[in-house]
Design a protein around this motif. Structure first.
Motif, PDB file in Angstrom:
ATOM      1  N   MET A   1       0.823  -1.210   0.000  1.00 55.66           N
ATOM      2  CA  MET A   1       0.000   0.000   0.000  1.00 55.66           C
ATOM      3  C   MET A   1       0.857   1.260   0.000  1.00 55.66           C
ATOM      4  SD  MET A   1      -3.254  -0.882   2.504  1.00 55.66           S
ATOM      5  CE  MET A   1      -4.071   0.677   2.088  1.00 55.66           C
ATOM      6  N   LEU A   2       2.060   1.167   0.553  1.00 55.95           N
ATOM      7  CA  LEU A   2       2.937   2.336   0.643  1.00 55.95           C
ATOM      8  C   LEU A   2       3.974   2.403  -0.467  1.00 55.95           C
ATOM      9  CD1 LEU A   2       3.549   2.312   4.506  1.00 55.95           C
ATOM     10  CD2 LEU A   2       1.960   3.756   3.224  1.00 55.95           C
ATOM     11  N   THR A   3       4.110   1.341  -1.242  1.00 56.05           N
ATOM     12  CA  THR A   3       5.145   1.319  -2.284  1.00 56.05           C
ATOM     13  C   THR A   3       4.601   1.191  -3.698  1.00 56.05           C
ATOM     14  OG1 THR A   3       5.398  -1.088  -2.018  1.00 56.05           O
ATOM     15  CG2 THR A   3       6.854   0.334  -0.711  1.00 56.05           C
ATOM     16  N   ILE A   4       3.373   0.751  -3.861  1.00 56.41           N
ATOM     17  CA  ILE A   4       2.818   0.566  -5.201  1.00 56.41           C
ATOM     18  C   ILE A   4       2.641   1.922  -5.888  1.00 56.41           C
ATOM     19  CG2 ILE A   4       0.375   0.703  -4.522  1.00 56.41           C
ATOM     20  CD1 ILE A   4      -0.177  -1.615  -6.460  1.00 56.41           C
ATOM     21  N   PRO A   5       2.936   2.029  -7.178  1.00 55.49           N
ATOM     22  CA  PRO A   5       2.713   3.288  -7.893  1.00 55.49           C
ATOM     23  C   PRO A   5       1.255   3.743  -7.770  1.00 55.49           C
ATOM     24  CG  PRO A   5       4.027   1.801  -9.229  1.00 55.49           C
ATOM     25  CD  PRO A   5       3.571   1.012  -8.037  1.00 55.49           C
ATOM     26  N   GLY A   6       1.063   5.002  -7.419  1.00 59.75           N
ATOM     27  CA  GLY A   6      -0.283   5.516  -7.228  1.00 59.75           C
ATOM     28  C   GLY A   6      -0.903   5.089  -5.916  1.00 59.75           C
ATOM     29  N   GLY A   7      -0.065   4.617  -4.982  1.00 58.85           N
ATOM     30  CA  GLY A   7      -0.559   4.114  -3.704  1.00 58.85           C
ATOM     31  C   GLY A   7      -0.701   5.184  -2.641  1.00 58.85           C
TER      32      GLY A   7
END
Length: 336
Positions: free
Chosen positions: A135-141
């Protein structure tokens, strides 16, 4: 595990449950999980259902598929949805009930967060899953770099009953803890004593409730539903990933609707007026319930009611209050 495999198991369980229980690990015992995670370290990862955030970040589901099961508990999951146009009509949908959405919409906390305050998302029974980190590293997260500065409007709180896994996960996620984007809490989901009432925007459960259902612990399931409802803000979302279909699972998460049809006589010998009114005590807790069929798993979405539970009881929402009120109305009509 697969949707089809769980369906076969649930059918067998339903057929033989009045005679005996199928063998299953003691998922409802905290000591079991402490033993499991004692053997594992910070680098070990297990994803219940093999579902990652990437799989659900943008997704479609058929809102009509389980609408009938949800309706049995007094909810209409298609009432306010916007469907995709069918194929051949300028859209990518395959039918009237297809909805396209995002995980941010599902949990009611968009990646951009809340402009007025920092949102809080609780991952319940987090185990050693990487879902919170994703949730903190995904693009657009829910955390990103903008113009050289970090945008962080959401705190991810990971909670588990096992102190061992909380310790190992805290070690693995030390960088997130250091920048204030993540917290870890050792707590029992049946009570959530570490959290005050109405302080969490969304709760996400990726495997805990599914495991408790497998272990045939409806008592614990209902306790968790109540504790989660308590800590959620009004309108907050509880999302549960599960392989079990609603015809098996919902009746262990929600109370049955009281459909009163009473032809008996009261204490004065008068025949009671027949009533077909429905009392849905679930709506005192949850104003909306949906079951979303994703590609490889189901996502149950419960939205907390706007009012307090006590308001429902004090305003005549309880069955005893309703019966007393009906009796008083009958006595008044006889005097007229």
């Amino acid at each position: 595990m697969s949707l089809r495999g769980r369906y076969m198991i649930d059918r067998v369980k339903a057929a033989v449950s009045h005679r005996f229980k199928l063998p299953c690990p003691p998922y409802g015992m905290p000591s079991y999980w402490e033993g499991v995670y004692t053997k594992l370290g910070p680098d070990d990862v297990y994803e219940w259902g093999s579902t990652s955030l990437q799989d659900v970040m943008h997704h479609q589901y058929d809102a009509d598929l389980y609408a009938g099961e949800v309706q049995k508990f007094g909810y209409d999951q298609t009432e306010t949805l916007e469907f995709l146009p069918p194929d051949g009509e300028g859209g990518g949908g395959s039918g009237q009930g297809v909805v396209e959405t995002t995980f941010g919409e599902t949990i009611g906390v968009p990646p951009e967060g809340n402009a007025e305050r920092k949102s809080k998302v609780l991952l319940l029974g987090c185990g050693n899953s990487k879902f919170g980190e994703e949730m903190l590293t995904i693009p657009g997260g829910w955390s990103s770099e903008e113009d050289g500065s970090r945008r962080q409007n959401t705190t991810i709180i990971q909670a588990d009953v096992s102190q061992r896994v909380v310790s190992t996960m805290s070690h693995r996620c030390a960088s997130f803890i250091a920048n204030g984007s993540m917290e870890f809490v050792q707590d029992d989901a049946t009570s959530l004593t570490a959290f005050e009432d109405g302080t969490i925007d969304a709760v996400v459960d990726k495997g805990m409730m599914d495991a408790l259902f497998c272990a045939s612990r409806p008592d614990i399931l209902m306790q968790v539903m109540k504790s989660v409802n308590r800590v959620l803000l009004p309108g907050g979302i509880y999302g549960i990933f599960s392989f079990s279909r609603p015809e098996f699972l919902l009746k262990q998460l929600l109370e049955p609707i009281d459909r009163e049809a009473d032809d008996s006589h009261d204490g004065l010998g008068f025949k009671k007026r027949r009533s077909r009114k429905e009392l849905n005590v679930n709506k005192a807790l949850w104003k909306d319930v949906q079951v979303r069929a994703l590609d490889n798993i189901l996502l149950y979405r419960f939205q907390k009611a706007d009012g307090e539970v006590d308001d429902f009881e004090s305003n005549g929402g309880s069955r005893s209050a309703r019966i007393a009120r009906q009796k008083q109305q009958r006595m008044q009509r006889r005097k007229q």
